[in-house]
Design an enzyme around this catalytic site. Sequence first.
Site, PDB file in Angstrom:
ATOM      1  CG  ASN A   1      -1.308   0.816   0.985  1.00 32.48           C
ATOM      2  OD1 ASN A   1      -2.579   0.687   0.260  1.00 32.48           O
ATOM      3  ND2 ASN A   1      -1.823   1.755   2.331  1.00 32.48           N
ATOM      4  CD  GLU A   2      -1.440   5.489   0.251  1.00 30.92           C
ATOM      5  OE1 GLU A   2      -1.187   6.058   1.118  1.00 30.92           O
ATOM      6  OE2 GLU A   2      -2.515   6.478  -0.263  1.00 30.92           O
TER       7      GLU A   2
ATOM      8  CD  GLU B   1      -6.434   4.279  -0.418  1.00 31.73           C
ATOM      9  OE1 GLU B   1      -6.257   5.272   0.246  1.00 31.73           O
ATOM     10  OE2 GLU B   1      -5.268   3.515  -0.097  1.00 31.73           O
TER      11      GLU B   1
ATOM     12  CD1 TRP C   1      -5.753  10.812   6.022  1.00 30.89           C
ATOM     13  CD2 TRP C   1      -4.801  12.881   5.197  1.00 30.89           C
ATOM     14  NE1 TRP C   1      -6.028  11.386   4.887  1.00 30.89           N
ATOM     15  CE2 TRP C   1      -4.619  12.208   4.365  1.00 30.89           C
ATOM     16  CE3 TRP C   1      -3.613  13.876   4.780  1.00 30.89           C
ATOM     17  CZ2 TRP C   1      -4.881  13.069   3.133  1.00 30.89           C
ATOM     18  CZ3 TRP C   1      -3.746  14.555   4.127  1.00 30.89           C
ATOM     19  CH2 TRP C   1      -4.522  13.938   2.533  1.00 30.89           C
TER      20      TRP C   1
ATOM     21  CG  PHE D   1     -13.023  11.142  13.774  1.00 29.14           C
ATOM     22  CD1 PHE D   1     -14.049  10.904  14.123  1.00 29.14           C
ATOM     23  CD2 PHE D   1     -12.029  10.964  14.752  1.00 29.14           C
ATOM     24  CE1 PHE D   1     -14.870  11.233  15.624  1.00 29.14           C
ATOM     25  CE2 PHE D   1     -12.391  10.883  15.730  1.00 29.14           C
ATOM     26  CZ  PHE D   1     -14.025  11.218  16.367  1.00 29.14           C
ATOM     27  CG  HIS D   2     -10.516   8.822   6.921  1.00 22.37           C
ATOM     28  ND1 HIS D   2     -11.297   8.364   5.146  1.00 22.37           N
ATOM     29  CD2 HIS D   2      -9.334   9.173   6.112  1.00 22.37           C
ATOM     30  CE1 HIS D   2     -10.648   8.815   4.228  1.00 22.37           C
ATOM     31  NE2 HIS D   2      -9.301   9.370   4.592  1.00 22.37           N
TER      32      HIS D   2
HETATM   33  C1  GAL Z   1      -4.338   6.312   2.235  1.00 20.28           C
HETATM   34  C2  GAL Z   1      -4.033   5.271   2.281  1.00 20.28           C
HETATM   35  C3  GAL Z   1      -5.107   4.604   3.092  1.00 20.28           C
HETATM   36  C4  GAL Z   1      -5.640   5.526   4.332  1.00 20.28           C
HETATM   37  C5  GAL Z   1      -6.299   5.961   4.004  1.00 20.28           C
HETATM   38  C6  GAL Z   1      -6.556   7.310   4.909  1.00 20.28           C
HETATM   39  O1  GAL Z   1      -2.763   7.259   2.290  1.00 20.28           O
HETATM   40  O2  GAL Z   1      -3.439   4.554   1.735  1.00 20.28           O
HETATM   41  O3  GAL Z   1      -5.261   3.758   3.989  1.00 20.28           O
HETATM   42  O4  GAL Z   1      -5.114   5.606   5.675  1.00 20.28           O
HETATM   43  O5  GAL Z   1      -4.769   7.703   2.667  1.00 20.28           O
HETATM   44  O6  GAL Z   1      -7.050   8.881   4.031  1.00 20.28           O
END
Ligand code: GAL
Length: 676
Positions: free
Chosen positions: A160-161, A314, A322, A364-365
């Site tokens: 992932n990323e 995504e 964040w 909270f996302h």
């Molecule tokens: C991305 C990540 C996800 C999640 C997302 C939240 O960077 O791949 O797992 O954390 O951010 O915005």
Amino acid sequence: MSSQTSARRAFDALITERGLAFGGDYNPEQWPREVWHEDVRLMREAGVNFVTVGVFSWATIEPREGAREWAWLDEILDLLHENGIAVDLAAPVASPPPWLGLQHPDVLPVDRDGVRLVAGSRNQFSPASSTYRAYAQAITRDLAERYAQHPAVRMWHVGNEYGQIDHGDEAAREFRFWLRRRHGDIETLNAAWNTAFWSQRYDSFDEILPPRRTPYLINPAQSLDFRRYSSDQLLACYAELRDAIRAAGAAQPITTNFMGFFAHADYHSWADQVDVISDDQYPDPADPQSASGIALVQDLMRSLGGGRSWMLMEQSISAVSWREHNLPKSPQRARRDSLQAVARGADAICYFQWRQARSGAERFHSAMLPHAGTDSDVFRGTCRQGADLKLLSAVAGARVPTDVAILFDWSSWWAGEEPARPTERLSTMQQLNRWYRSLWRRGIAADVVHPDAGLDAYRVILVPHAYILSPEAAASLAGAAAGGAQIVIGPFSGVADEHAAILQGRSPVLLRELIGASAEEWAGMRPGMLRLADGFGPAEPQSADVLAERLRTEGAEVLAAHSGGDLDGIPAITRNGGAWYLGAVVSDGALDAVISGALAAASVSGPIAGVDVLPEGLEAVRRGGVLFLLNHGESPAEVPVTAGLFDLLTGEKTADTVGIAPGEVRALSEALSERH
Ligand code: GAL
């Protein structure tokens, strides 16, 4: 046929079979089984046809060394398949279980201060660690062997990323191997890095360290090579897991999610290692220019894939959690963001994530199915998007043609922003975004290409800031200009060679003949005014700031000169036939005048006949036979169009103008207008 070609075909086949992919990250291991049935029912209701499963499931599958807990995964894959939902199955290597770091501290990354990072968050692994890589291999191999033939699995998602950087001892060893491969012997490296400076000479590769904490500035060539090494090391991690999945007999496409103009991975070298380009995009709703900024990222993604469709892997449906202060997206904004990606070449629209986490760091996302449940504007927005994407299936696979290239190179970005330069105020990304905005306002898409890529296909080539420029790239720019293309080059370009050593001579050394001008130095400047040549630029006063070169023309005409102060009378913008040069960071009006001048000289115009600059906030882009109009602004917009076009989203036919309310999107089909 290569496995990559057939895997790409498998992706195209999936889209042809199901329509544009719609879904998101799905983390069933974080929920009790009862919830899974509700999830799948609601996914169907929302039109979700594609989910990424297992990204953070390593500790669930392998709770203790060597364990393999597959039952839950068997069950959820079967359930998804029974419900017609395709799965992008993740090799869960992004977040190793806590026991791994405790048993093998060498898997943990070390930062530049020598601090070893520990479990309790995510991503705590060193890409250089052979132990980490062996464990990641083992779980990936077993996963792929078990599920390669599972009918739900239509794609593989590795990690992932990828973006971890490690400065530890194993990284030091790996960095030295990398340097040996790149430079051959230590004297060649000493010459490339000019280690005679500050007594940095190395007698053997064993003396070289990653750029850890030092008393003062680090050698910029060392820093540049470490960035290149770090990107290559991450790519090696990805590639060996991809190969393990293939070796287990999987024929599906394999990818990993990129992050736009991400600073720790040179996606030009990654692009052909994935079967489909996929990207994570989180534009900030608080940023008024985010629409053009994300359009640039989307053009990059399309370009990385050689023009083929890509996946929006995504994004957030409302707020992220964040940033320091997280503004939500309205459902209308979220829809527009998705449709923008479709307009610019995406065949998949996915979110992080399907169901909002009830606890954990991302509680909270936002998610497609929020804490509030189905009785929410967010979930209704999810359903609306699912329905909209079905209406747009006609664009799947279609390309976004363009005659314009904008050059970008990670190495150049890295080297150009090393500290101790004429000004820290010059930002590659800021300049790239400013230049691109002139295109975006006109509805002109760009291919974002590496300077060493072939440039013959383009009629206009923008070079906002190419700090490093190879002789080959300089020659291909000159060749393109000779072939009739317009080239626009920004300040502080063509400064250094591939080792970040400054080219000797009047600058830009390799472009001097092309631009018909040269300069003797680069320097930070105080804000100052420009004097424009008659007939050039807007009526409003224009200025320059940040960085100026002391340009001297050698055949070029002067379109703008500095006015007043130390630089008075010195050329700031020049033109030499098809080569335009900016010897300073000039204000938006002057920059736009240069870019629009180059577009006009090349007869390149936007998709709406008779409209040069689109109404404020309106985006226009043509994909396949569909003209997308997206109103990111706050006022209604209206533009002339061919009468009788069919709006795929509303089913209406257009008159000879079309209005787009703020926040709204039109998808006007030319091909279908004849049929309906
Ligand atoms: C991305 C990540 C996800 C999640 C997302 C939240 O960077 O791949 O797992 O954390 O951010 O915005």
